[in-house]
Design a protein around this motif. Structure first.
Motif, PDB file in Angstrom:
ATOM      1  N   LEU A  19       0.824  -1.207   0.000  1.00 19.01           N
ATOM      2  CA  LEU A  19       0.000   0.000   0.000  1.00 19.01           C
ATOM      3  C   LEU A  19       0.860   1.260   0.000  1.00 19.01           C
ATOM      4  N   PHE A  20       1.949   1.222   0.757  1.00 24.51           N
ATOM      5  CA  PHE A  20       2.872   2.358   0.816  1.00 24.51           C
ATOM      6  C   PHE A  20       3.475   2.605  -0.568  1.00 24.51           C
ATOM      7  N   ASP A  21       3.940   1.526  -1.226  1.00 23.66           N
ATOM      8  CA  ASP A  21       4.516   1.663  -2.570  1.00 23.66           C
ATOM      9  C   ASP A  21       3.490   2.187  -3.573  1.00 23.66           C
ATOM     10  N   HIS A  27       1.990   9.431  -5.837  1.00 27.61           N
ATOM     11  CA  HIS A  27       2.518  10.747  -5.492  1.00 27.61           C
ATOM     12  C   HIS A  27       3.693  11.160  -6.373  1.00 27.61           C
ATOM     13  N   LEU A  28       4.472  10.186  -6.842  1.00 31.12           N
ATOM     14  CA  LEU A  28       5.659  10.503  -7.630  1.00 31.12           C
ATOM     15  C   LEU A  28       5.435  10.411  -9.135  1.00 31.12           C
ATOM     16  N   VAL A  33       9.064   8.883 -11.703  1.00 26.24           N
ATOM     17  CA  VAL A  33       9.927   8.124 -10.801  1.00 26.24           C
ATOM     18  C   VAL A  33       9.101   7.003 -10.204  1.00 26.24           C
ATOM     19  N   LEU A  34       9.623   5.776 -10.289  1.00 23.52           N
ATOM     20  CA  LEU A  34       8.938   4.621  -9.732  1.00 23.52           C
ATOM     21  C   LEU A  34       9.386   4.389  -8.284  1.00 23.52           C
ATOM     22  N   PRO A  35       8.537   3.749  -7.472  1.00 23.07           N
ATOM     23  CA  PRO A  35       8.921   3.504  -6.078  1.00 23.07           C
ATOM     24  C   PRO A  35      10.258   2.785  -5.919  1.00 23.07           C
ATOM     25  N   GLY A  36      10.579   1.875  -6.819  1.00 22.68           N
ATOM     26  CA  GLY A  36      11.852   1.158  -6.729  1.00 22.68           C
ATOM     27  C   GLY A  36      13.056   2.040  -7.013  1.00 22.68           C
ATOM     28  N   ARG A  72      17.166   1.430 -15.758  1.00 24.13           N
ATOM     29  CA  ARG A  72      15.929   2.184 -16.002  1.00 24.13           C
ATOM     30  C   ARG A  72      16.125   3.670 -15.690  1.00 24.13           C
ATOM     31  N   MET A  73      16.836   3.954 -14.612  1.00 20.37           N
ATOM     32  CA  MET A  73      17.064   5.353 -14.240  1.00 20.37           C
ATOM     33  C   MET A  73      17.901   6.066 -15.298  1.00 20.37           C
TER      34      MET A  73
END
Length: 145
Positions: A19-21, A27-28, A33-36, A72-73
């Motif tokens: 849920l946090f991710d 939000h991001l 930007v992905l959570p990872g 990916r970044m």
């Protein structure tokens, strides 16, 4: 005896993490930007020019996972990799101007997620929660040594 999900620590921690991710991803999303990718960005905001091994150690992820994240970044224009002048076998990851440019806005948006998660918990309970989480993390670190 059946285990109730609400009483299973692993289930609760896993659900909270998912849920946090998901909330962090929402939000991001405006920053692409992905959570990872977020933990690596935070580490590079703290100290630009880290190696893949440095990031793995600080974030506690495996090399292949970090390699994919950095690929990916780089593809997404968040970092550039430069050969390490002291050891040509490794590269250092540096933030691009794009990633540096949205640092404050990104961090402000990211801070909304823990605020949302902790809403309604008095400061004393938040402090206790963080102490308990730190203890559990230490307990599990001790187990892997």
């Amino acid at each position: 005896m059946a285990i109730r999900r609400q009483d299973a620590l692993g289930y609760q921690v896993g659900l909270l993490s998912r849920l946090f991710d998901r909330a962090l991803e929402q939000h991001l999303s405006g920053f692409q930007v992905l959570p990872g990718q977020f933990p690596a960005l935070v580490m590079l905001y703290e100290q630009d020019g880290l190696t893949q091994a440095d990031l793995c150690k600080r974030i506690q992820v495996e090399q292949p996972t970090m390699a994919n994240t950095l690929n990916r970044m780089e593809r997404d224009g968040l970092i550039r990799r430069v050969p390490d002048p002291d050891d040509k076998r490794r590269a250092r990851a540096y933030l691009t101007d794009t990633a540096k440019g949205f640092k404050q806005d990104l961090m402000d948006k990211a801070r909304e997620v823990p605020s949302q998660a902790l809403k309604g918990l008095p400061t004393s309970e938040q402090d206790a929660l963080f102490r308990q989480l730190a203890q559990m993390i230490e307990n599990l670190k001790d187990d892997e040594d």
